[in-house]
Design a protein around this motif. Structure first.
Motif, PDB file in Angstrom:
ATOM      1  N   CYS A 292      -3.507  -2.057   4.632  1.00  0.00           N
ATOM      2  CA  CYS A 292      -2.672  -2.643   5.697  1.00  0.00           C
ATOM      3  C   CYS A 292      -3.472  -2.894   6.972  1.00  0.00           C
ATOM      4  O   CYS A 292      -2.982  -3.561   7.883  1.00  0.00           O
ATOM      5  CB  CYS A 292      -1.402  -1.824   5.940  1.00  0.00           C
TER       6      CYS A 292
ATOM      7  N   CYS B  64       0.857  -1.186   0.000  1.00  0.00           N
ATOM      8  CA  CYS B  64       0.000   0.000   0.000  1.00  0.00           C
ATOM      9  C   CYS B  64       0.895   1.238   0.000  1.00  0.00           C
ATOM     10  O   CYS B  64       2.110   1.120   0.074  1.00  0.00           O
ATOM     11  CB  CYS B  64      -0.936   0.008   1.215  1.00  0.00           C
TER      12      CYS B  64
ATOM     13  N   CYS C 162       1.101   3.607   2.267  1.00  0.00           N
ATOM     14  CA  CYS C 162       1.393   4.196   3.577  1.00  0.00           C
ATOM     15  C   CYS C 162       2.891   4.388   3.747  1.00  0.00           C
ATOM     16  O   CYS C 162       3.682   3.565   3.294  1.00  0.00           O
ATOM     17  CB  CYS C 162       0.893   3.294   4.693  1.00  0.00           C
TER      18      CYS C 162
HETATM   19 ZN    ZN Z   1      -1.506   1.075   4.300  1.00  0.00          ZN
END
Ligand code: ZN
Ligand code: ADP
Ligand code: MG
Length: 499
Positions: free
Chosen positions: A53, A35, A37
């Motif tokens: 996540c 992802c 992040c």
């Molecule tokens: Zn994430």
């Protein structure tokens, strides 16, 4: 309860130790494995999370290309073959730090297999550790058990969960069973983790901070009775988080297992927890077998099939690796085996090399790292590499000395300023007025004063005792707090006396 321990020498008389080391490293990619992040350490709990996540229904993973390249570079540096085709798998288990209830990992199709790493032992000899595989996976979140005395789940009143780490890219490097280590098994375990850390650092793929958990080692140990060729049952001591602990955990397990086996007991295959304070291990959970995880290929990610070109290109990105650097340092800096080993053991070699790369002469770079900076690291109780000064900053200080702008004494004060995080060397020189005084007007005044204060010395110099000038130079250096250009002061003393 402390376990019975067999004497180390007796263990070795009766058994042969077999080791297996599993090392997890968090990659220092900008973002997580599947992802977008941010992958950062130490931010407030649950601030680096998203539906993927957190394992929310319907969220789909997207593979991080940089992480895949890092995995391949690690594989190549470990002399592994890169699989022409590999996949992710789901490793199913339930634990609150893993919100998806499965870990996206690799199972029977890892990205890199069959490598080796030569590790150097204290006597200078090499021991080759065979690598079984390096595979990609994701990290879990972190549980914080609150209310107990030691932070463990037993005795806690409740647990808190931080998912910032969930989904951080991990590489797991697994050795083949290490035989033939014999009495040096604990040392070899430590030397292997050290060599792997240095390699990963050179590849610039991870912070490899064992203290912060970005590098973690699980140590498998078993004993095989002398004369037998069947491995004994192993235990797996988890998350040993310093180099010293790796060595101590292996040694402890050898002595504990020796005592169990000698008294007719059996070793159970289990995970064990290493306690830093007592340097002993205690039983964790019974080890699952891989069937328990119900592995199956990850349906949400496409397989990875690196082309030959891609692999070849990544091979060209490999930096000079630690053992290559060592060989070069030895010839280029004219070191003996012993000197080289001392630098390696002190963790200074890479730092010196980087300082030389930043423009400093090797002799100066070496002297700073092995003497003054080593003392500073010791007194702070940190590794040399973790001192808050970079090779580039040190190279700048060394250049200022070479230009005559700083004396050695002033240079040390500038380095102290860098270590105190006051800024760059030039800023510190300016802020504290540390530059060498070469201004003739200021120096002449100081020399005149020193001569006036010691007329007898002035008389001696006049009478031809040039060596006596040293006393005046010394007085001027003292009066200027070491900031005078000593060479120039000496010239001025002789000029003034003969005038
Ligand atoms: Zn994430
Ligand atoms: P697990 O998933 O149980 O952790 P891995 O295959 O990931 O198993 O890692 C096991 C590690 O232990 C490997 O490094 C392997 O070489 C090593 N190993 C396997 N059998 C033994 C044994 N009998 N004694 C010591 N080490 C072993
Ligand atoms: Mg494992």
């Amino acid at each position: 309860m402390t376990a019975a321990l067999m004497d180390y020498d007796e263990v070795l008389e009766r058994f042969e130790p077999v080791l297996g080391l599993e090392v997890h490293v968090e990659l220092s990619t900008a973002t997580k494995m599947f992802c977008g992040c941010a992958n950062v350490f130490g931010t407030p709990p649950n601030t680096q999370v998203c539906p993927t996540c957190l394992g929310l229904p319907g969220a789909l993973p997207v593979l991080n290309g940089v992480a895949v390249e890092s995995a391949m570079r690690i594989g190549l540096a470990l002399n592994c073959s890169i699989a022409p085709w590999c996949r992710f798998a789901r490793k199913n288990y339930f634990y609150p730090d893993m919100p998806k209830n499965f870990q996206t990992s690799q199972y029977d199709e890892p990205i890199a297999v069959n490598g080796s790493l030569a590790v150097e032992l204290s006597g200078g000899s090499l021991f080759t550790v065979e690598i079984e595989r390096a595979h990609m996976e994701e990290d879990t979140g972190k549980s914080l058990h609150v209310g107990g005395s030691d932070g463990r789940i037993h005795g806690a009143s409740h647990s808190l969960l931080d998912y910032n780490r969930a989904g951080v890219p991990l590489i797991e490097v697994v050795t083949k069973p290490i035989e033939g280590a014999e009495a040096r098994a604990p040392e070899i375990a430590r030397a292997y983790v050290t060599a792997l850390r240095d390699l990963l650092r050179a590849l610039n793929v991870s912070d490899v901070r064992m203290d912060q958990g970005s590098m973690r080692c699980d140590a498998n140990v078993s004993l095989m009775p002398r004369g037998s060729s069947t491995f004994g049952t192993r235990t797996e001591t988890k998350n040993v988080n310093s180099l010293r602990s790796v060595e101590r955990a292996v040694r402890y397990e050898m002595c504990r297992q020796g005592a169990v086996l000698a008294s007719g007991g059996r070793i159970v295959q289990e995970t064990r927890h290493f306690d830093e304070a007592t340097a002993s291990t205690s039983a964790g959970r019974r080890k699952e077998t891989s069937e328990d995880y119900r592995y199956f290929p990850e349906p949400d990610l496409v397989p990875i099939a690196p082309s030959d070109d891609w692999v070849a290109r990544l091979r060209t990105t490999l930096p000079e690796l630690p053992w290559q650097r060592r060989a070069r340092a030895k010839t280029e800096w004219g070191l003996s085996d012993l000197e080289l080993r001392d630098l390696v053991n002190a963790g200074a070699l890479d730092l010196i090399a980087a300082t030389v790369d930043a423009g400093a002469p090797a002799a100066e770079a070496r002297s700073w790292w092995v003497s003054y900076l080593s003392q500073q690291a010791n007194s702070r109780g940190v590794e040399l590499a973790d001192l808050p000064i970079t090779p580039a900053q040190l190279a700048r200080v060394i250049a200022l000395v070479a230009e005559g702008a700083l004396t050695n004494n002033l240079a040390r004060q500038v380095v102290d300023g860098v270590l105190a995080k006051e800024g760059e060397p030039d800023e510190i020189v300016a802020a504290h007025g540390l530059a060498v005084v070469s201004d003739d007007a200021a120096l002449t005044a100081a020399v005149e004063q020193a001569l006036a204060a010691a007329p007898d010395v002035a008389e001696k110099i006049r009478g031809g005792k040039v060596a006596a000038a040293g006393a005046i130079v010394g007085a001027v250096m003292k009066a200027t707090g070491g900031q005078a250009n000593a060479q120039r002061v000496r010239e001025l003393v002789l000029a003034l006396v003969s005038a």
